[in-house]
Structure formats: C-alpha cells, structure tokens
Write an enzyme that holds these catalytic residues in place. Structure first.
Site, mmCIF file in Angstrom:
data_model
loop_
_atom_site.group_PDB
_atom_site.id
_atom_site.type_symbol
_atom_site.label_atom_id
_atom_site.label_comp_id
_atom_site.label_asym_id
_atom_site.label_seq_id
_atom_site.Cartn_x
_atom_site.Cartn_y
_atom_site.Cartn_z
ATOM 1 N N GLY A 31 -3.744 0.765 1.727
ATOM 2 C CA GLY A 31 -3.154 0.624 0.395
ATOM 3 C C GLY A 31 -3.771 1.510 -0.667
ATOM 4 N N GLY A 36 -1.106 11.487 -0.322
ATOM 5 C CA GLY A 36 -1.461 11.605 1.101
ATOM 6 C C GLY A 36 -0.728 10.546 1.910
ATOM 7 C CG HIS A 37 -1.745 6.408 1.457
ATOM 8 N ND1 HIS A 37 -2.500 6.296 0.314
ATOM 9 C CD2 HIS A 37 -2.543 6.003 2.479
ATOM 10 C CE1 HIS A 37 -3.704 5.828 0.633
ATOM 11 N NE2 HIS A 37 -3.765 5.646 1.929
ATOM 12 N NE ARG A 187 -14.453 4.086 0.540
ATOM 13 C CZ ARG A 187 -14.032 3.901 1.797
ATOM 14 N NH1 ARG A 187 -13.323 4.842 2.402
ATOM 15 N NH2 ARG A 187 -14.325 2.786 2.448
HETATM 16 P P1 AMP Z 1 -6.392 4.720 4.276
HETATM 17 O O1 AMP Z 1 -5.468 3.919 3.438
HETATM 18 O O2 AMP Z 1 -7.413 5.482 3.496
HETATM 19 O O3 AMP Z 1 -6.942 3.969 5.452
HETATM 20 O O4 AMP Z 1 -5.499 5.857 4.915
HETATM 21 C C1 AMP Z 1 -4.325 5.557 5.615
HETATM 22 C C2 AMP Z 1 -3.866 6.799 6.348
HETATM 23 O O5 AMP Z 1 -3.633 7.827 5.380
HETATM 24 C C3 AMP Z 1 -4.919 7.339 7.328
HETATM 25 O O6 AMP Z 1 -4.254 7.808 8.489
HETATM 26 C C4 AMP Z 1 -5.540 8.465 6.555
HETATM 27 O O7 AMP Z 1 -6.077 9.488 7.378
HETATM 28 C C5 AMP Z 1 -4.347 8.986 5.779
HETATM 29 N N1 AMP Z 1 -4.788 9.722 4.595
HETATM 30 C C6 AMP Z 1 -5.634 9.283 3.623
HETATM 31 N N2 AMP Z 1 -5.833 10.263 2.722
HETATM 32 C C7 AMP Z 1 -5.123 11.329 3.134
HETATM 33 C C8 AMP Z 1 -4.919 12.653 2.642
HETATM 34 N N3 AMP Z 1 -5.511 13.074 1.541
HETATM 35 N N4 AMP Z 1 -4.110 13.473 3.326
HETATM 36 C C9 AMP Z 1 -3.508 13.061 4.483
HETATM 37 N N5 AMP Z 1 -3.641 11.830 4.993
HETATM 38 C C10 AMP Z 1 -4.433 10.986 4.338
#
Ligand code: AMP
Length: 287
Positions: A31, A36-37, A187
C-alpha cells in the site's frame, strides 16, 4: 471494483473468473501507492484479463526494531488511486485473517536470502516468501508482477516458484523513479525534505559506478570503497551495504561483468532505510 478481506472469498472470486476463461494477474503490495505501484498494475492489466492488487503490510517481514509502526498507510487514498486503474479487485486482509491463532509454517529460500538485505534483516525474506506463497494460494493468479526495485525479493520469488512448482508466471518490472532519479518508495513519505539530497545519493551513486566502469575501473573492491565514500559525503547517510553481485545468484562479484548488479541500502537520518539497484553496464546508454 471489489474489495475483499477474507481469503476464502478471494479464492471464490478467482475461481469464478477462471471458470469463465478469464486470466488473473496479481500485484502484491503493502500500500501507500505511488507511480511505481501503478505502473505494476498497468503492466498486469496488459498481461491478463483481470487484475487483483493485494494490500497487506505484512508484520512477519519486519524485524523487532524495524518500521512496522511507522510504515505509511492510507487505505482511502490507496482506493482512490487504484480506482483510476484497470483493477478488478483489491485483496486487503487483516493480520488475523492471514495469521490466525496457531499459525506456524514458514518458507525459506536458503542461499539467495543470505546476501544483501538478508544480512541486516534476518527473517525478512522468510516473511516475504511465506506471505507471497499464501497470496498465491489465496488469489490463485496466472501471473504475478513484482518490481525490480526489490531485486533480491524478485530473485527469491522466482527461485521459490521454480523450486516449489508453483503454477504462477513471475514478471519483473523496471524501477520507476522520480524526475531527479530517486527510486519511488512508500518510505520516501517518511523522508524529511532536508534529507532529499542524502536520499538522492543512492541513484547518483549508481550513475557514478557506471561512469567509473566506463573509465575502466572494474575491480569491485575499488568501486565499493569509492561509492561508500561518495554516499557518506552526503550528510545524514549511513551505508548498510554497497554490493556488486551476480544478477542471478546474488553472489559477490570480484570484477564487473555484463551481469553485475550494484545493490545499495542506505539509512537516511538514522530512520529511513532506502534501497536501489541496477545493472552496472547498461545495454543502452541512458537517455
Ligand atoms: P511494496 O508496497 O513496497 O511492498 O511494493 C510492492 C511492489 O511494488 C513490489 O513488487 C515492489 O518491488 C514494487 N515497487 C515498489 N517501488 C517500486 C518502484 N519505484 N518501481 C517499480 N516497482 C516498485
């Protein structure tokens, strides 16, 4: 868009779609969405008929002194963002639904989890591998999309899926960055604006490494020392690791080759731990 909390409801949701011939792609997340998400969600929509986003801040992948309590959360904001994408369902369970009383199973991917973040975050990847396995069994996707931002996580999941014959195709998606190069991360919301320069030292260190290699420096001991000095030159930084590794095995690389990945983890101002990575030798020059 459906918002689903209970694992059995999620399984029933996918089974209904699968019976009518629809393919399902899963994007697992914790979340606090950023571009990116959203780009993972768009990629998933290109690959399958229906996209499911899971939203779960998984407590078992956080160590006792880590930022579980400070991890940014905003469910309503996330739902607004996700409704703007081609997403059919969000799976958002509570910790109790994922880890009911008596839970005691753990998945460990041995060697890959010993490198990089595995050193400073013991137990982290067991938490990740276990929750991702659960998500695969609950969402029953054909495809799952993960970001290369979490390079080690992606490598571990690819290994786990092969080792356990999990019938899910894993797709990796490139890192999405801010205009200044900072890798997007939930973060980043916890960064003080004064620490922006410190946070940027990760992506500029990647560029510096590529520059050095272009100038003929390929000894990773030399490069590691140059980069560590460079990052520490930014106020408020504390290097967790600067590692040149083989892009598949994640074993340390003595000299840079075409498959060498530079992985970085840096603590900013003692509280926000950021990661970044990239191939050191780019096939195409960055435009
Ligand atoms: P998280 O919510 O941080 O666990 O991320 C969920 C998914 O989004 C994971 O597969 C991460 O690798 C991907 N993710 C997070 N930040 C980025 C980003 N800047 N670019 C591409 N994918 C991302």
């Amino acid at each position: 868009m459906d918002i689903i909390q209970r694992p059995e409801d999620m399984q029933a949701w996918t089974r209904t779609r699968s019976r009518s011939g629809k393919t399902v792609a899963l994007v697992p997340t914790m979340g606090f969405f950023h571009e990116g998400h959203l780009s993972l969600m768009r990629r998933a929509a290109d690959l399958c008929d229906q996209v499911v986003v899971s939203l779960f801040v998984n407590p078992t992948q956080f160590g006792p002194n880590e930022d579980l309590d400070r991890y940014p959360r905003n469910f309503e904001r996330d739902m607004t963002l996700v409704r703007g994408e081609n997403v059919a369902a969000v799976f958002a369970p509570t910790p109790d639904l994922m880890y009911p009383q008596g839970f005691q199973t753990e998945i460990r991917v041995r060697d890959l989890a010993t490198h990089l973040c595995g050193r400073s975050r013991p137990g982290h990847f067991a938490g990740v591998a276990t929750v991702v396995t659960k998500l695969f069994n609950i969402v029953l996707p054909d495809v799952a999309v993960f970001g290369e931002k979490d390079y080690q996580q992606l490598a571990i999941i690819r290994r786990m899926v092969r080792d356990l014959n999990i019938p899910v195709r894993i797709v990796g998606h490139p890192i999405v960055r801010e205009a200044d190069g900072l890798a997007m991360s939930s973060r980043n919301a916890n960064l003080d604006p004064n620490n922006r320069a410190a946070a940027l030292s990760l992506s500029t260190a990647l560029e510096l490494a590529r520059d050095q290699v272009r100038q003929g420096v390929t000894d990773t001991a030399v490069l590691t020392s140059t980069l560590t000095g460079y990052i520490h030159g930014h106020k408020g930084t504390e290097v967790d690791y600067v590692s040149f590794v083989d892009g598949d095995s994640l074993e340390p690389a003595a000299a840079v080759t075409a498959n060498t990945v530079l992985a970085l983890a840096v603590r900013i101002d003692g509280k926000v731990r950021l990661i970044d990575n990239g191939l050191v030798i780019m096939e195409r020059p960055a435009s």
